[in-house]
Enzyme design. Structure first.
Site, mmCIF file in Angstrom:
data_model
loop_
_atom_site.group_PDB
_atom_site.id
_atom_site.type_symbol
_atom_site.label_atom_id
_atom_site.label_comp_id
_atom_site.label_asym_id
_atom_site.label_seq_id
_atom_site.Cartn_x
_atom_site.Cartn_y
_atom_site.Cartn_z
ATOM 1 N N ASP A 1 0.856 -1.119 -0.019
ATOM 2 C CA ASP A 1 -0.111 -0.103 0.060
ATOM 3 C C ASP A 1 0.949 1.210 -0.095
ATOM 4 O O ASP A 1 2.195 1.121 -0.027
ATOM 5 C CB ASP A 1 -0.930 -0.020 1.100
ATOM 6 C CG ASP A 1 -2.371 0.501 0.909
ATOM 7 O OD1 ASP A 1 -2.451 1.743 0.385
ATOM 8 O OD2 ASP A 1 -3.224 -0.069 0.673
ATOM 9 N N HIS B 1 -2.649 2.951 -4.937
ATOM 10 C CA HIS B 1 -1.932 2.388 -3.602
ATOM 11 C C HIS B 1 -0.639 2.297 -3.868
ATOM 12 O O HIS B 1 -0.003 1.060 -3.382
ATOM 13 C CB HIS B 1 -2.862 1.550 -2.955
ATOM 14 C CG HIS B 1 -4.340 1.939 -2.532
ATOM 15 N ND1 HIS B 1 -4.345 2.594 -1.327
ATOM 16 C CD2 HIS B 1 -5.362 1.930 -2.877
ATOM 17 C CE1 HIS B 1 -5.551 2.793 -0.941
ATOM 18 N NE2 HIS B 1 -6.262 2.463 -2.059
ATOM 19 N N GLU C 1 -9.638 2.984 -5.672
ATOM 20 C CA GLU C 1 -9.274 4.153 -5.311
ATOM 21 C C GLU C 1 -7.820 4.881 -6.095
ATOM 22 O O GLU C 1 -7.146 5.492 -5.787
ATOM 23 C CB GLU C 1 -8.958 4.255 -3.898
ATOM 24 C CG GLU C 1 -10.027 3.805 -2.894
ATOM 25 C CD GLU C 1 -9.739 3.925 -1.388
ATOM 26 O OE1 GLU C 1 -10.752 4.470 -0.878
ATOM 27 O OE2 GLU C 1 -8.790 3.301 -1.021
HETATM 28 C C1 ACM Z 1 -10.827 -0.402 -0.088
HETATM 29 O O1 ACM Z 1 -11.327 -0.409 1.030
HETATM 30 N N1 ACM Z 1 -10.301 0.468 -0.547
HETATM 31 C C2 ACM Z 1 -11.007 -1.578 -0.759
#
Ligand code: ACM
Length: 763
Positions: free
Chosen positions: A197, A268, A331
């Site tokens: 991440d 991420h 995201e």
């Molecule tokens: C997430 O909670 N971004 C998968």
């Protein structure tokens, strides 16, 4: 940083609980047998029982059966103190494990028969024997007896998952094994491991050592990032070596759990880009992030970057035999791609229309790579945008809509909605909840989640592979916090994933839950106490006569509350709570829930006096608007317990409804200061900063949130040495009650003031 008294006490309590859990497995009472969680598909009770303690023998003639027998002999030894002996003959054995291809139609199913002659578990596969043994263990009572019963059981879903985020905070190999043990005893079979991440890259990739050398370290925000003794930075570093990963994968496999790794892309990606800037989309170097929220760093779409990702996945595939490989996809805000000449040029060259299509292109390339290696791609529901290869599987997290859309398009789906199955959301409104997201997801809600939406017809519904709960660890610095988040909600998830829909019954589940808690205690699982606490609410307070009326309740609705007012912890013999307690001040109330004479949690203790009636902690206050409330902790001390604050990071403003201002001279506020460590991206503009009137802003008390300014006091530049400030804001003469809104003006980024406690000071 010095700890405020109440936090220090919490620390001692927490330490005592952990010590108890470690030192005293099976402590006061051994395990009674009881109806299992998850509830079996069919269960018929018979007459009588089998005295396994009289004949503690086990027959398991095939190698798989012998493995299962050994596993459960160890478990029964640990939890019941009963030593089981393996014997050769099935005749006369107390427990028999038998592989039988005709026993069940499902590889995870089993038949368990217990009568006067013993217990027999039959299954077509080792997995079924294993789950039959879990059920057997749950039925075994403290004296070593098994009830006569016939169970035919098989799971409703093939994907019964739990995701653990080891990127934001790591857990040790031993802690992950502890979690895997617990998963297996809940008949869960997928461990989704979030390994990369923005805040950390945690998987050793031999070809790219900087991923862990650089990408595995961040400097925590605020005070936590500095060693107070030396003044040097104190990085948070770590990763799992390939040897450790193999060990975890093997350990999981022995418990019939598949480890599905997640390598998040194209977003991420900040830790990876920090390690290898050429993978990124903007010029220059970046650091591994020490903030939370949605970040902007994306991988670029150069051939070399795809080559890098394929090389990473090649090492991943060698470590994880899982059919599914998770590539994230969530995201990925497209600003960097939009701003990059290089990415735009690649888009034109590829004939890709826009950034959404570019993400679809990205994911489809990964899918091709994984398919070519005999694996299947799974990703978060954003991978649907722009189209998706037919074989890709979608994990629906932004509600169930992505899951519905995917199933309608013929994709397989795992339901994991943030609204119901995110375990970083708090589970009660107790002040003792740990840091997390306070949109509360109580046990009842996890239990009630139905993975197959009514909107799907039968052929679409078949694409729902199952359910998964997710543990994001931004706010979970240690494994005790992970356990608090997971237990007991994992028990509700287990029943949703395993039991037939028509067997699920929340009230009956609550009846079976105390036995599950006993199992947790026997296994050293530090389950959340908060759902089992007794909450104390002052119903009425008469400051004139100095009398209060206190109501007691339990968040899960268990009655059987025993209480004392003499300073002794309640026992099963203490008075049972029936109606609100009327007591003269000062008073101390202690209470806990008892089921069958056994306490479900530690005693709740609350002291009431004249001052406590005039005091509220942040946890007892509402947020003025509640746009994005979080439960955050202080940034110091680096180790150990820290103060916790409920704060709406978009609008830090706390509301005390109906404050009685008769005879009150001032409002005293104790506030702490924490890092403003959020990447809110497009939401940043929603953050409110009130205009300050002096150099460092003010504490302001308003009557109602848009109402008159009642009182204010200037803020200092820094908090005191203990990390807190105490400010008095004088009130003009008042009468009656007002709704007080308490806030701080000024833009103090990169930090923010947060309310810890407010007191009304009498004249
Ligand atoms: C997430 O909670 N971004 C998968």
């Amino acid at each position: 940083m010095k700890l405020p008294h109440r936090h220090a006490r919490r620390l001692q309590l927490a330490a005592a609980v952990i010590l108890l859990a470690i030192l005293a497995p099976v402590a006061a009472r051994p395990l009674p047998g009881s109806t299992p969680i998850p509830i079996p598909a069919t269960l018929q009770s018979g007459q009588g029982r089998y005295e396994l303690h009289v004949n503690p023998t086990v027959a398991a003639r095939s190698a798989p059966a012998a493995r299962v027998a050994r596993h459960f002999a160890d478990l029964v030894q640990r939890t019941h103190g009963l030593t089981l002996q393996t014997i050769d003959s099935e005749h006369g054995a107390g427990v028999t494990y038998t592989l039988d291809p005709t026993a069940t139609s499902d590889d995870e199913g089993y038949v368990l028969d217990i009568d006067d002659d013993g217990a027999r578990i039959l299954a077509r596969d080792e997995r079924g024997l294993f789950y039959g043994a879990v059920t057997l263990w749950q039925l075994l009572d403290a004296e070593g007896r098994l009830p006569a019963v016939r169970i035919e059981d098989a799971p409703r879903f093939g994907w019964r998952g739990l995701m653990l985020d080891s990127a934001r905070h790591m857990q040790s190999v031993e802690e992950i094994k502890h979690l895997l043990d617990a998963m297996a005893l809940h008949k869960l079979n997928v461990f989704h491991w979030h390994l990369t991440d923005d805040q950390g890259w945690r998987i050793e990739i031999k070809r790219y050592p900087r991923l862990t050398e650089v990408g595995g370290c961040r400097i925590p925000a605020g005070d936590a990032g500095t060693d107070p003794a030396t003044g040097q930075t104190r990085p948070y570093c770590g990763h799992y070596t390939q040897a450790q990963i193999r060990e975890i994968v093997a350990y999981a496999a022995e418990r019939h759990i598949t480890v599905v790794p997640e390598i998040d892309m194209p977003g991420h990606a900040q830790a990876a880009v920090a390690a290898y800037p050429e993978l990124g989309t903007v010029a220059g170097e970046t650091a591994v992030s020490n903030e939370w929220g949605v970040h902007t760093y994306l991988f670029n779409v150069e051939e070399d970057t795809f080559g890098f990702l394929e090389n990473v996945l090649t090492e991943v595939l060698a470590l994880f035999p899982s059919a599914y490989i998770h590539v994230g996809g969530d995201e990925a805000v497209k600003d960097q791609w939009q701003a990059s000449e290089q990415v735009q040029a690649r888009m034109r060259a590829l004939g890709v229309a826009d950034e959404t299509q570019l993400q679809a292109y990205f994911i489809s390339r990964m899918e091709r790579f994984l398919s070519a290696h005999g694996r299947r791609l799974i990703g978060w529901d954003e991978i649907l945008e722009g189209g998706l290869p037919a074989d890709a599987t979608v994990m629906s997290w932004r509600g169930i809509e992505g899951g519905i859309a995917a199933a309608r398009q013929g994709h397989d789906v795992v339901m994991s909605p943030s609204s119901d199955l995110y375990l970083d959301y708090l589970q009660t409104d107790s002040p003792n909840e740990l840091p997390g997201r306070p949109a509360t997801i109580p046990l009842r809600q996890v239990y009630a989640f139905e993975p197959v939406p009514e909107a799907l017809d039968a052929s679409q519904a078949r694409h729902v592979l199952g359910v998964q709960a997710n543990v994001w660890t931004e706010h979970m610095r240690d494994y005790a916090r992970v356990q608090h988040a997971v237990f007991p909600r994992i028990a509700a998830l287990a029943e949703t994933g395993w039991s037939p829909a028509d067997r699920r019954d929340y009230d009956d589940f609550l009846v079976r839950l105390p036995a599950q808690l006993r199992r947790y205690r026997a296994l050293g699982i530090a389950y959340a106490q908060t759902p089992f606490e007794v909450r104390m609410t002052v119903e009425t307070a008469d400051r004139g006569t100095g009398t209060i009326e206190v109501a007691l309740s339990n968040p899960l609705g268990y009655d059987g509350i025993g209480y004392t007012t003499d300073g002794e912890d309640p026992t099963a013999e203490s008075p049972a709570y029936e109606a609100p307690l009327v007591r003269p001040l000062p008073a101390e109330v202690r209470a806990r829930v008892f089921v069958d004479g056994e306490a479900l949690a530690d005693a709740s203790v609350q002291r009431f006096d004249a001052a406590s009636l005039l005091r509220r902690s942040d946890e007892a206050l509402k947020m003025c608007t509640g746009a994005l409330m979080l439960r955050l902790e202080d940034d110091g001390p680096a180790d150990g317990d820290r103060a916790r604050f409920n704060v709406d990071i978009f609008n830090p403003c706390w509301q005390w409804d109906g404050a009685d201002l008769d005879g009150i001279a001032a409002v005293q506020v104790r506030a702490g200061r924490i890092p403003y460590y959020f990447q809110l991206h497009h939401d940043e503009s929603n953050r409110k900063f009130r205009t300050p009137k002096s150099a460092h802003g003010e504490l302001e008390i308003h009557a109602g949130c848009d109402g008159e300014l009642l009182a204010s006091a200037p803020l200092p530049e820094h908090p005191d040495a203990d990390g807190f400030i105490v400010l008095d804001a004088a009130l003009p003469e008042q009468a009656g009650t007002r709704d007080l809104c308490i806030t701080f003006t000024g833009d103090t980024r990169p930090t923010m003031w947060v309310l810890d406690e407010v007191r009304l000071i009498p004249r």
